[in-house]
Design a protein around this motif. Structure first.
Motif, PDB file in Angstrom:
ATOM      1  N   ALA A  67       0.829  -1.211   0.000  1.00  0.00           N
ATOM      2  CA  ALA A  67       0.000   0.000   0.000  1.00  0.00           C
ATOM      3  C   ALA A  67       0.860   1.257   0.000  1.00  0.00           C
ATOM      4  CB  ALA A  67      -0.917  -0.008   1.220  1.00  0.00           C
ATOM      5  N   TYR A  68       1.969   1.231   0.728  1.00  0.00           N
ATOM      6  CA  TYR A  68       2.824   2.420   0.851  1.00  0.00           C
ATOM      7  C   TYR A  68       3.610   2.682  -0.437  1.00  0.00           C
ATOM      8  CZ  TYR A  68       6.264   5.664   2.739  1.00  0.00           C
ATOM      9  OH  TYR A  68       7.051   6.752   2.961  1.00  0.00           O
ATOM     10  N   LEU A  69       4.211   1.629  -1.004  1.00  0.00           N
ATOM     11  CA  LEU A  69       5.041   1.800  -2.192  1.00  0.00           C
ATOM     12  C   LEU A  69       4.234   1.893  -3.479  1.00  0.00           C
ATOM     13  CD1 LEU A  69       7.868  -0.784  -1.394  1.00  0.00           C
ATOM     14  CD2 LEU A  69       7.995   1.701  -1.205  1.00  0.00           C
ATOM     15  N   GLY A  70       3.102   1.260  -3.492  1.00  0.00           N
ATOM     16  CA  GLY A  70       2.322   1.167  -4.729  1.00  0.00           C
ATOM     17  C   GLY A  70       2.648  -0.142  -5.420  1.00  0.00           C
ATOM     18  N   GLU A  71       1.719  -0.587  -6.245  1.00  0.00           N
ATOM     19  CA  GLU A  71       1.870  -1.903  -6.864  1.00  0.00           C
ATOM     20  C   GLU A  71       3.058  -1.962  -7.823  1.00  0.00           C
ATOM     21  OE1 GLU A  71      -1.135  -5.082  -8.933  1.00  0.00           O
ATOM     22  OE2 GLU A  71      -1.948  -3.408  -7.795  1.00  0.00           O
ATOM     23  N   ALA A  72       3.300  -0.902  -8.569  1.00  0.00           N
ATOM     24  CA  ALA A  72       4.392  -0.904  -9.552  1.00  0.00           C
ATOM     25  C   ALA A  72       5.754  -0.923  -8.856  1.00  0.00           C
ATOM     26  CB  ALA A  72       4.273   0.310 -10.461  1.00  0.00           C
ATOM     27  N   ALA A  73       5.951  -0.058  -7.891  1.00  0.00           N
ATOM     28  CA  ALA A  73       7.245   0.005  -7.196  1.00  0.00           C
ATOM     29  C   ALA A  73       7.490  -1.266  -6.399  1.00  0.00           C
ATOM     30  CB  ALA A  73       7.283   1.222  -6.273  1.00  0.00           C
ATOM     31  N   TYR A  74       6.435  -1.808  -5.807  1.00  0.00           N
ATOM     32  CA  TYR A  74       6.586  -3.056  -5.047  1.00  0.00           C
ATOM     33  C   TYR A  74       6.990  -4.194  -5.982  1.00  0.00           C
ATOM     34  CZ  TYR A  74       5.460  -6.753  -1.688  1.00  0.00           C
ATOM     35  OH  TYR A  74       5.522  -7.822  -0.841  1.00  0.00           O
ATOM     36  N   GLY A  75       6.351  -4.250  -7.153  1.00  0.00           N
ATOM     37  CA  GLY A  75       6.702  -5.281  -8.139  1.00  0.00           C
ATOM     38  C   GLY A  75       8.134  -5.149  -8.621  1.00  0.00           C
ATOM     39  N   GLU A  76       8.613  -3.912  -8.790  1.00  0.00           N
ATOM     40  CA  GLU A  76      10.000  -3.695  -9.218  1.00  0.00           C
ATOM     41  C   GLU A  76      10.984  -4.203  -8.167  1.00  0.00           C
ATOM     42  OE1 GLU A  76      10.404   0.454  -9.985  1.00  0.00           O
ATOM     43  OE2 GLU A  76       9.033   0.420 -11.715  1.00  0.00           O
ATOM     44  N   ARG A  77      10.679  -3.930  -6.908  1.00  0.00           N
ATOM     45  CA  ARG A  77      11.582  -4.371  -5.836  1.00  0.00           C
ATOM     46  C   ARG A  77      11.596  -5.883  -5.700  1.00  0.00           C
ATOM     47  NH1 ARG A  77      12.022   0.131  -1.228  1.00  0.00           N
ATOM     48  NH2 ARG A  77      11.786   1.934  -2.569  1.00  0.00           N
ATOM     49  N   VAL A  78      10.455  -6.516  -5.859  1.00  0.00           N
ATOM     50  CA  VAL A  78      10.414  -7.987  -5.803  1.00  0.00           C
ATOM     51  C   VAL A  78      11.170  -8.558  -6.998  1.00  0.00           C
ATOM     52  CG1 VAL A  78       8.897  -9.997  -5.942  1.00  0.00           C
ATOM     53  CG2 VAL A  78       8.301  -8.102  -4.442  1.00  0.00           C
ATOM     54  N   ALA A  79      11.029  -7.931  -8.175  1.00  0.00           N
ATOM     55  CA  ALA A  79      11.755  -8.391  -9.358  1.00  0.00           C
ATOM     56  C   ALA A  79      13.260  -8.232  -9.160  1.00  0.00           C
ATOM     57  CB  ALA A  79      11.300  -7.628 -10.594  1.00  0.00           C
ATOM     58  N   ALA A  80      13.681  -7.155  -8.508  1.00  0.00           N
ATOM     59  CA  ALA A  80      15.110  -6.968  -8.238  1.00  0.00           C
ATOM     60  C   ALA A  80      15.628  -8.049  -7.289  1.00  0.00           C
ATOM     61  CB  ALA A  80      15.351  -5.585  -7.639  1.00  0.00           C
ATOM     62  N   LEU A  81      14.805  -8.443  -6.337  1.00  0.00           N
ATOM     63  CA  LEU A  81      15.212  -9.522  -5.421  1.00  0.00           C
ATOM     64  C   LEU A  81      15.321 -10.855  -6.148  1.00  0.00           C
ATOM     65  CD1 LEU A  81      13.145  -8.864  -2.160  1.00  0.00           C
ATOM     66  CD2 LEU A  81      15.618  -8.746  -2.428  1.00  0.00           C
ATOM     67  N   GLN A  82      14.475 -11.078  -7.145  1.00  0.00           N
ATOM     68  CA  GLN A  82      14.504 -12.350  -7.866  1.00  0.00           C
ATOM     69  C   GLN A  82      15.797 -12.544  -8.647  1.00  0.00           C
ATOM     70  OE1 GLN A  82      10.905 -12.121 -10.165  1.00  0.00           O
ATOM     71  NE2 GLN A  82       9.679 -13.122  -8.561  1.00  0.00           N
ATOM     72  N   GLY A  83      16.494 -11.485  -8.967  1.00  0.00           N
ATOM     73  CA  GLY A  83      17.752 -11.586  -9.702  1.00  0.00           C
ATOM     74  C   GLY A  83      18.967 -11.682  -8.803  1.00  0.00           C
ATOM     75  N   GLY A  84      18.794 -11.763  -7.512  1.00  0.00           N
ATOM     76  CA  GLY A  84      19.912 -11.758  -6.577  1.00  0.00           C
ATOM     77  C   GLY A  84      20.356 -13.150  -6.171  1.00  0.00           C
ATOM     78  N   THR A  85      20.925 -13.227  -4.980  1.00  0.00           N
ATOM     79  CA  THR A  85      21.444 -14.486  -4.449  1.00  0.00           C
ATOM     80  C   THR A  85      20.280 -15.424  -4.101  1.00  0.00           C
ATOM     81  OG1 THR A  85      21.415 -13.699  -2.165  1.00  0.00           O
ATOM     82  CG2 THR A  85      23.411 -13.254  -3.447  1.00  0.00           C
ATOM     83  N   VAL A  86      20.626 -16.609  -3.665  1.00  0.00           N
ATOM     84  CA  VAL A  86      19.604 -17.592  -3.312  1.00  0.00           C
ATOM     85  C   VAL A  86      18.746 -17.078  -2.166  1.00  0.00           C
ATOM     86  CG1 VAL A  86      19.239 -19.937  -2.455  1.00  0.00           C
ATOM     87  CG2 VAL A  86      21.035 -19.497  -4.134  1.00  0.00           C
ATOM     88  N   LEU A  87      19.369 -16.428  -1.196  1.00  0.00           N
ATOM     89  CA  LEU A  87      18.622 -15.888  -0.066  1.00  0.00           C
ATOM     90  C   LEU A  87      17.680 -14.769  -0.514  1.00  0.00           C
ATOM     91  CD1 LEU A  87      18.273 -16.135   2.986  1.00  0.00           C
ATOM     92  CD2 LEU A  87      20.028 -14.399   3.258  1.00  0.00           C
ATOM     93  N   GLU A  88      18.150 -13.932  -1.421  1.00  0.00           N
ATOM     94  CA  GLU A  88      17.293 -12.871  -1.943  1.00  0.00           C
ATOM     95  C   GLU A  88      16.153 -13.439  -2.776  1.00  0.00           C
ATOM     96  OE1 GLU A  88      20.190 -10.508  -3.960  1.00  0.00           O
ATOM     97  OE2 GLU A  88      20.530  -9.215  -2.225  1.00  0.00           O
ATOM     98  N   GLN A  89      16.419 -14.518  -3.516  1.00  0.00           N
ATOM     99  CA  GLN A  89      15.363 -15.157  -4.298  1.00  0.00           C
ATOM    100  C   GLN A  89      14.304 -15.759  -3.378  1.00  0.00           C
ATOM    101  OE1 GLN A  89      17.328 -17.938  -6.876  1.00  0.00           O
ATOM    102  NE2 GLN A  89      18.226 -16.334  -8.160  1.00  0.00           N
ATOM    103  N   ALA A  90      14.746 -16.327  -2.254  1.00  0.00           N
ATOM    104  CA  ALA A  90      13.789 -16.856  -1.277  1.00  0.00           C
ATOM    105  C   ALA A  90      12.954 -15.711  -0.696  1.00  0.00           C
ATOM    106  CB  ALA A  90      14.525 -17.607  -0.167  1.00  0.00           C
ATOM    107  N   GLY A  91      13.594 -14.577  -0.429  1.00  0.00           N
ATOM    108  CA  GLY A  91      12.865 -13.405   0.057  1.00  0.00           C
ATOM    109  C   GLY A  91      11.868 -12.897  -0.972  1.00  0.00           C
ATOM    110  N   ALA A  92      12.246 -12.940  -2.253  1.00  0.00           N
ATOM    111  CA  ALA A  92      11.334 -12.516  -3.315  1.00  0.00           C
ATOM    112  C   ALA A  92      10.131 -13.450  -3.389  1.00  0.00           C
ATOM    113  CB  ALA A  92      12.059 -12.493  -4.654  1.00  0.00           C
TER     114      ALA A  92
END
Length: 115
Positions: A67-92
């Motif tokens: 709600a705070y970031l908005g759907e687009a910004a939240y999706g971008e941050r989750v997408a950035a996590l998906q490209g990271g390390t295994v731990l970041e991918q688990a967080g995504a």
């Protein structure tokens, strides 16, 4: 042999009750003054209420971020996590917007001031 059947049943009942009392007893006083020991009720050692509280707060936190970031910004941050390390991918994977998060975000968005 038939005479021993009721005795064996009573004996099994006593043994079962005694085994249950190994987990603890609760002593009560009857109306006639007799102290009676009963087995303590089984309580799971795993804190189920605590786990449910953590899950509830996790979904609430995800909803607040969405709600705070908005759907687009939240999706971008989750997408950035998906490209990271295994731990970041688990967080995504954990932070993906799900139906419960979307409902929580819609409820929180009504309370948050608009930017």
């Amino acid at each position: 042999m038939q005479a021993h059947v009721p005795f064996d049943k009573r004996l099994k009942k006593i043994v079962r009750r005694h085994e249950k009392m190994a987990n603890g007893v609760v002593r009560t006083v009857n109306s006639d003054g007799l102290i009676v020991a009963k087995p303590r009720l089984y309580r799971p050692r795993f804190p189920l209420k605590g786990l449910l509280a953590v899950l509830f707060l996790g979904f609430l936190f995800k909803g607040f971020l969405l709600a705070y970031l908005g759907e687009a910004a939240y999706g971008e941050r989750v997408a950035a996590l998906q490209g990271g390390t295994v731990l970041e991918q688990a967080g995504a994977w954990v932070m993906q917007p799900d139906p419960v998060t979307m409902v929580a975000a819609a409820g929180i968005a009504t309370v948050l001031p608009q930017n």
